[in-house]
Design a protein around this motif. Structure first.
Motif, PDB file in Angstrom:
ATOM      1  N   MET A   1      -4.358 110.925  29.915  1.00 25.53           N
ATOM      2  CA  MET A   1      -3.358 110.407  30.912  1.00 25.53           C
ATOM      3  C   MET A   1      -3.630 109.336  31.453  1.00 25.53           C
ATOM      4  N   PRO A   2      -3.086 107.965  30.862  1.00 27.42           N
ATOM      5  CA  PRO A   2      -3.452 106.715  31.528  1.00 27.42           C
ATOM      6  C   PRO A   2      -2.288 106.589  32.550  1.00 27.42           C
TER       7      PRO A   2
ATOM      8  N   PHE B   1       1.897 106.175  37.931  1.00 24.92           N
ATOM      9  CA  PHE B   1       2.699 107.196  37.012  1.00 24.92           C
ATOM     10  C   PHE B   1       2.026 107.019  35.755  1.00 24.92           C
ATOM     11  N   CYS B   2       2.060 108.178  34.868  1.00 27.71           N
ATOM     12  CA  CYS B   2       1.409 108.340  33.690  1.00 27.71           C
ATOM     13  C   CYS B   2       2.351 107.456  32.777  1.00 27.71           C
ATOM     14  N   ASP B   3       1.784 106.490  31.949  1.00 28.69           N
ATOM     15  CA  ASP B   3       2.335 106.027  30.875  1.00 28.69           C
ATOM     16  C   ASP B   3       2.363 106.069  29.422  1.00 28.69           C
TER      17      ASP B   3
ATOM     18  N   GLY C   1       6.136 109.899  25.378  1.00 26.61           N
ATOM     19  CA  GLY C   1       6.263 111.219  25.149  1.00 26.61           C
ATOM     20  C   GLY C   1       5.779 112.598  26.032  1.00 26.61           C
ATOM     21  N   CYS C   2       4.980 111.915  26.968  1.00 25.08           N
ATOM     22  CA  CYS C   2       4.594 112.827  28.017  1.00 25.08           C
ATOM     23  C   CYS C   2       5.683 113.068  29.258  1.00 25.08           C
ATOM     24  N   ASP C   3       5.600 114.295  30.035  1.00 20.85           N
ATOM     25  CA  ASP C   3       6.524 114.446  31.046  1.00 20.85           C
ATOM     26  C   ASP C   3       5.630 115.306  32.191  1.00 20.85           C
ATOM     27  N   CYS C   4       4.641 114.685  32.601  1.00 14.58           N
ATOM     28  CA  CYS C   4       3.751 115.371  33.401  1.00 14.58           C
ATOM     29  C   CYS C   4       4.308 115.548  34.900  1.00 14.58           C
ATOM     30  N   ARG C   5       5.275 114.800  35.128  1.00 12.33           N
ATOM     31  CA  ARG C   5       5.793 114.742  36.583  1.00 12.33           C
ATOM     32  C   ARG C   5       4.747 114.872  37.699  1.00 12.33           C
TER      33      ARG C   5
ATOM     34  N   LYS D   1       2.561 126.040  32.637  1.00 11.03           N
ATOM     35  CA  LYS D   1       3.167 125.890  31.079  1.00 11.03           C
ATOM     36  C   LYS D   1       2.818 124.611  30.357  1.00 11.03           C
ATOM     37  N   TRP D   2       2.519 123.562  31.380  1.00 11.45           N
ATOM     38  CA  TRP D   2       2.591 122.217  30.916  1.00 11.45           C
ATOM     39  C   TRP D   2       1.218 122.014  30.243  1.00 11.45           C
ATOM     40  N   TYR D   3       0.258 122.758  31.008  1.00  9.44           N
ATOM     41  CA  TYR D   3      -1.208 122.557  30.841  1.00  9.44           C
ATOM     42  C   TYR D   3      -1.864 123.713  30.331  1.00  9.44           C
TER      43      TYR D   3
END
Ligand SMILES: [Zn+2]
Length: 157
Positions: free
Chosen positions: A1-2, A42-44, A47-51, A81-83
């Motif tokens: 998660m950069p 924010f995460c860059d 394809g990620c959608d960690c919100r 659910k995401w993690y």
């Protein structure tokens, strides 16, 4: 998660819309008097959608960052659910707000976390703004024309 500063992609919006909180002598926050800026990151990762947002917190009277506060606006169930590999406690940590593990913290960090929880994130309009910044940021990361989005924003003004 950069994670990357919102300011890197949208400097003009960031300069207008980055929130800072002024602590006065009357404040019971336990923090030194001054202005505290909450720089959004924010995460860059494509394809990620960690919100989640990471607030890099700067104080007007010091050069170095004073805390990194992580917070997610979705439900605990969303993060569970995401993690996939964590349990409910892990999901709660992802939701936060928490001091980010692995980021440098200071003797002010705990009081800054309280300020974020009790003042910053109680502001409904501000929370909506953060979510909007996230959407803009993610559109830029995914390479979908964010100029379209900016045009729409301009019309709304
Ligand atoms: Zn992410």
């Amino acid at each position: 998660m950069p994670f990357r500063l919102f300011h890197d992609y949208f400097p003009a919006v960031a300069e207008r819309e980055t929130r800072s909180i002024t602590v006065t002598p009357q404040s019971d926050s336990g923090l030194p008097v001054g202005s505290y800026g909450f720089l959004e990151m924010f995460c860059d990762e494509p394809g990620c959608d960690c919100r989640r947002v990471f607030f890099l917190v700067m104080a007007s009277f010091r050069r170095e960052e004073q805390a990194v506060v992580a917070w997610g606006w979705e439900s605990v169930a969303f993060y569970a659910k995401w993690y996939k590999y964590g349990d409910r406690e892990d999901a709660k940590l992802l939701q936060g707000p928490v001091l980010n593990m692995g980021s440098p913290q200071t003797e002010l960090s705990d009081a800054i976390l309280d300020l974020a929880r009790d003042v910053l994130l109680k502001d409904v309009a501000y929370v909506e703004r953060v979510k909007e910044h996230y959407r803009m940021f993610r559109e830029r990361v995914e390479g979908r024309g964010s100029h379209r989005f900016l045009k729409k924003r301009r019309r709304l003004r």
